[in-house]
Design an enzyme around this catalytic site. Sequence first.
Site, PDB file in Angstrom:
ATOM      1  N   LYS A  20       0.749  -1.254   0.099  1.00 30.07           N
ATOM      2  CA  LYS A  20      -0.106  -0.014   0.028  1.00 30.07           C
ATOM      3  C   LYS A  20       0.947   1.384   0.186  1.00 30.07           C
ATOM      4  O   LYS A  20       0.685   2.319  -0.674  1.00 30.07           O
ATOM      5  CB  LYS A  20      -1.051   0.022   1.250  1.00 30.07           C
ATOM      6  CG  LYS A  20      -1.941   1.215   1.090  1.00 30.07           C
ATOM      7  CD  LYS A  20      -3.181   0.877   1.908  1.00 30.07           C
ATOM      8  CE  LYS A  20      -3.038   0.863   3.666  1.00 30.07           C
ATOM      9  NZ  LYS A  20      -2.642   2.362   4.139  1.00 30.07           N
ATOM     10  N   SER A  21       2.158   1.281   0.987  1.00 32.23           N
ATOM     11  CA  SER A  21       2.777   2.492   1.161  1.00 32.23           C
ATOM     12  C   SER A  21       3.462   2.835  -0.532  1.00 32.23           C
ATOM     13  O   SER A  21       3.500   3.967  -0.700  1.00 32.23           O
ATOM     14  CB  SER A  21       3.728   2.240   1.911  1.00 32.23           C
ATOM     15  OG  SER A  21       3.342   2.377   3.310  1.00 32.23           O
ATOM     16  N   GLY A  92      -5.217   8.001   5.025  1.00 30.87           N
ATOM     17  CA  GLY A  92      -4.148   8.936   5.915  1.00 30.87           C
ATOM     18  C   GLY A  92      -3.037   9.144   5.137  1.00 30.87           C
ATOM     19  O   GLY A  92      -2.534  10.380   5.221  1.00 30.87           O
ATOM     20  N   SER A 163       7.097   9.476  12.264  1.00 31.59           N
ATOM     21  CA  SER A 163       5.983   9.305  11.179  1.00 31.59           C
ATOM     22  C   SER A 163       6.485   9.542   9.676  1.00 31.59           C
ATOM     23  O   SER A 163       6.939  10.274   9.275  1.00 31.59           O
ATOM     24  CB  SER A 163       4.924  10.220  11.265  1.00 31.59           C
ATOM     25  OG  SER A 163       4.248  10.427  10.400  1.00 31.59           O
ATOM     26  N   GLN A 165       4.791   9.273   7.153  1.00 36.27           N
ATOM     27  CA  GLN A 165       3.867  10.320   6.323  1.00 36.27           C
ATOM     28  C   GLN A 165       4.324  11.796   6.544  1.00 36.27           C
ATOM     29  O   GLN A 165       4.463  12.579   5.614  1.00 36.27           O
ATOM     30  CB  GLN A 165       2.376   9.865   7.096  1.00 36.27           C
ATOM     31  CG  GLN A 165       1.612   8.624   6.728  1.00 36.27           C
ATOM     32  CD  GLN A 165       0.361   8.464   7.328  1.00 36.27           C
ATOM     33  OE1 GLN A 165      -0.328   9.080   8.082  1.00 36.27           O
ATOM     34  NE2 GLN A 165       0.161   7.170   6.600  1.00 36.27           N
ATOM     35  N   ASP A 315       2.018  -0.630  12.137  1.00 36.05           N
ATOM     36  CA  ASP A 315       0.541  -1.158  11.465  1.00 36.05           C
ATOM     37  C   ASP A 315       0.330  -2.732  11.948  1.00 36.05           C
ATOM     38  O   ASP A 315      -0.855  -3.084  11.769  1.00 36.05           O
ATOM     39  CB  ASP A 315       0.351  -1.199  10.069  1.00 36.05           C
ATOM     40  CG  ASP A 315       0.355   0.298   9.588  1.00 36.05           C
ATOM     41  OD1 ASP A 315       0.000   1.479  10.441  1.00 36.05           O
ATOM     42  OD2 ASP A 315       0.783   0.528   8.243  1.00 36.05           O
ATOM     43  N   ARG A 346      -6.579   2.051  17.766  1.00 37.52           N
ATOM     44  CA  ARG A 346      -6.176   0.776  17.750  1.00 37.52           C
ATOM     45  C   ARG A 346      -5.898   0.109  19.129  1.00 37.52           C
ATOM     46  O   ARG A 346      -6.310  -1.147  19.246  1.00 37.52           O
ATOM     47  CB  ARG A 346      -5.140   0.436  16.570  1.00 37.52           C
ATOM     48  CG  ARG A 346      -5.720   0.538  15.317  1.00 37.52           C
ATOM     49  CD  ARG A 346      -4.504   0.149  14.229  1.00 37.52           C
ATOM     50  NE  ARG A 346      -5.061   0.241  12.854  1.00 37.52           N
ATOM     51  CZ  ARG A 346      -4.399   0.432  11.983  1.00 37.52           C
ATOM     52  NH1 ARG A 346      -3.410   0.576  12.050  1.00 37.52           N
ATOM     53  NH2 ARG A 346      -5.051   0.430  10.811  1.00 37.52           N
ATOM     54  N   ARG A 390      -7.469  -3.155   9.567  1.00 39.50           N
ATOM     55  CA  ARG A 390      -6.330  -3.979  10.208  1.00 39.50           C
ATOM     56  C   ARG A 390      -6.860  -4.527  11.357  1.00 39.50           C
ATOM     57  O   ARG A 390      -7.009  -5.851  11.681  1.00 39.50           O
ATOM     58  CB  ARG A 390      -5.258  -3.239  10.403  1.00 39.50           C
ATOM     59  CG  ARG A 390      -4.630  -2.701   9.254  1.00 39.50           C
ATOM     60  CD  ARG A 390      -3.214  -2.367   9.501  1.00 39.50           C
ATOM     61  NE  ARG A 390      -2.640  -1.406   8.339  1.00 39.50           N
ATOM     62  CZ  ARG A 390      -2.070  -1.956   7.315  1.00 39.50           C
ATOM     63  NH1 ARG A 390      -2.341  -3.281   6.803  1.00 39.50           N
ATOM     64  NH2 ARG A 390      -1.768  -1.065   6.362  1.00 39.50           N
TER      65      ARG A 390
HETATM   66  C1  S3P Z   1       2.564   5.139   6.203  1.00 42.61           C
HETATM   67  C2  S3P Z   1       2.927   5.376   7.317  1.00 42.61           C
HETATM   68  C3  S3P Z   1       2.731   4.798   8.721  1.00 42.61           C
HETATM   69  C4  S3P Z   1       1.461   3.756   8.584  1.00 42.61           C
HETATM   70  C5  S3P Z   1       0.444   3.955   7.447  1.00 42.61           C
HETATM   71  C6  S3P Z   1       1.110   4.021   6.036  1.00 42.61           C
HETATM   72  C7  S3P Z   1       3.304   5.425   5.011  1.00 42.61           C
HETATM   73  O1  S3P Z   1       2.028   6.001   9.293  1.00 42.61           O
HETATM   74  O2  S3P Z   1       0.768   3.535   9.669  1.00 42.61           O
HETATM   75  O3  S3P Z   1      -0.393   2.725   7.387  1.00 42.61           O
HETATM   76  O4  S3P Z   1       2.660   4.795   3.851  1.00 42.61           O
HETATM   77  O5  S3P Z   1       3.914   6.391   4.677  1.00 42.61           O
HETATM   78  P1  S3P Z   1       2.916   7.000  10.205  1.00 42.61           P
HETATM   79  O6  S3P Z   1       4.112   7.151   9.648  1.00 42.61           O
HETATM   80  O7  S3P Z   1       2.151   8.108  10.150  1.00 42.61           O
HETATM   81  O8  S3P Z   1       3.006   6.245  11.483  1.00 42.61           O
END
Ligand code: S3P
Length: 432
Positions: A20-21, A92, A163, A165, A315, A346, A390
């Site tokens: 997914k990422s 997110g 993070s 993200q 995750d 969670r 999840r």
């Molecule tokens: C992700 C980063 C994670 C993860 C999310 C996907 C990404 O979040 O929980 O499912 O693709 O960069 P955080 O980086 O905010 O922890």
Amino acid sequence: MISSKSNNGINGTPIIPGDKSISHRSIIIPSISNGICEIDNLLNSDDVNHTVKAFKDMGVKIEKFQNKTIIYGKGLNSLKKPEHEIYLGNSGTSARLLLGLLSSQNFNAVLSGDKSLSSRPMERITNPLKEMQAEFDTNNGILPIKILGKKLSGTEIEIKIPSAQIKSGLLLASLNAYGTTIIKENRITRNHTEIMLKSFDADINIKKVDNKSKIIVNGQKELKSKNISVPSDLSSSSFFIVACLINKNSKINLEKININSTRNGILIALKKMGANILYKNKRKINNEEICDMEIKSSNLNGCILEESMADLMIDEYPILAVAAAFASSPSIFKGLGELKVKESNRLELIEKNLTKCGVKCEVKRNDLYIYPSNNYQIKDENIETDFDHRIAMAFSVMGSIIGPLKINDAESINTSFPNFINIFNKHGGNLY
Ligand code: S3P
């Protein structure tokens, strides 16, 4: 959806969908690069499809043929102002990455999401972006957010919350900024964005000392597109790995699984618990480490995991908690505060649902304690998921041992693994 006991264990070679990422990044980065990108094995799930739609709405030509997706990129400044607000559903990753990318484009855009995404914190990314002079219109730091796009200025930013993200949003903003952006992170987070940007010829340098890194990006350098083959998702495969480990008479093979070392905590943790997991044929695609695996039923023991492990497997705690419920001794997983702001709270749902299943467990501050037994009496079969994919998949696996469990709102699984029910059933699960 009901999850009942598996009759003959979990066996075979389940096909795990694309990561997914990496799939999100495979849409975003080629869309702002020059040239054509052919993507193989892009995850076809709700979250990733929201990212695809966002870029189509900003004028990027994206075509799909069978298992291939083709993106015609036209450079850093080629995106067009979307005519409507960009709706990102539950995703997110799309929200945080697009807040960064679009803050340094020269148009305004509004991002919105579903109920869960609209309650998740966005100031963690908008505040550091403001250090680069980015501007946003928002109530209380949550979606919907209007991005007032403009040219940003590079600066030095220290990330306070571990993070990927946040880091990735900042990296994407820095690509089109004036001057140099230096991003400092004090803990490890997944590095898929940096890996892909490097291979797309971004002017990016990474200096690492222990777990700390300093990422230096010189802005306004055009990117060159490349073809991408998306590996299979370790997070999605972990539901099959744990199902196989805890069910008797089970053996599965998994192929082409991403085992990037910033992301492989679940494998380290399960091995520490005595899991029988064999890595085969380690190799790299697009600079991401992958391998095949053979997994067999195992007698697990409990373990203590420190907070630093959470960075490598944030995750995977819902499914790790299920594994811990079938171990021969207690487990303590420390430092799980970030689990409270995921697609659901969670930490609370793991504790609540394990308790419903008859598992003795407790949360003390941000630490989760699990005291396993070998005879569970279900107290309440209704598993609450708050539409979190999840949580739904983790308790589907729980049901394969102690079911029937009623998994509420299981359609959330489409967020990351649309074919999960069929594939789980094909390999010995009992979902209906
Ligand atoms: C992700 C980063 C994670 C993860 C999310 C996907 C990404 O979040 O929980 O499912 O693709 O960069 P955080 O980086 O905010 O922890």
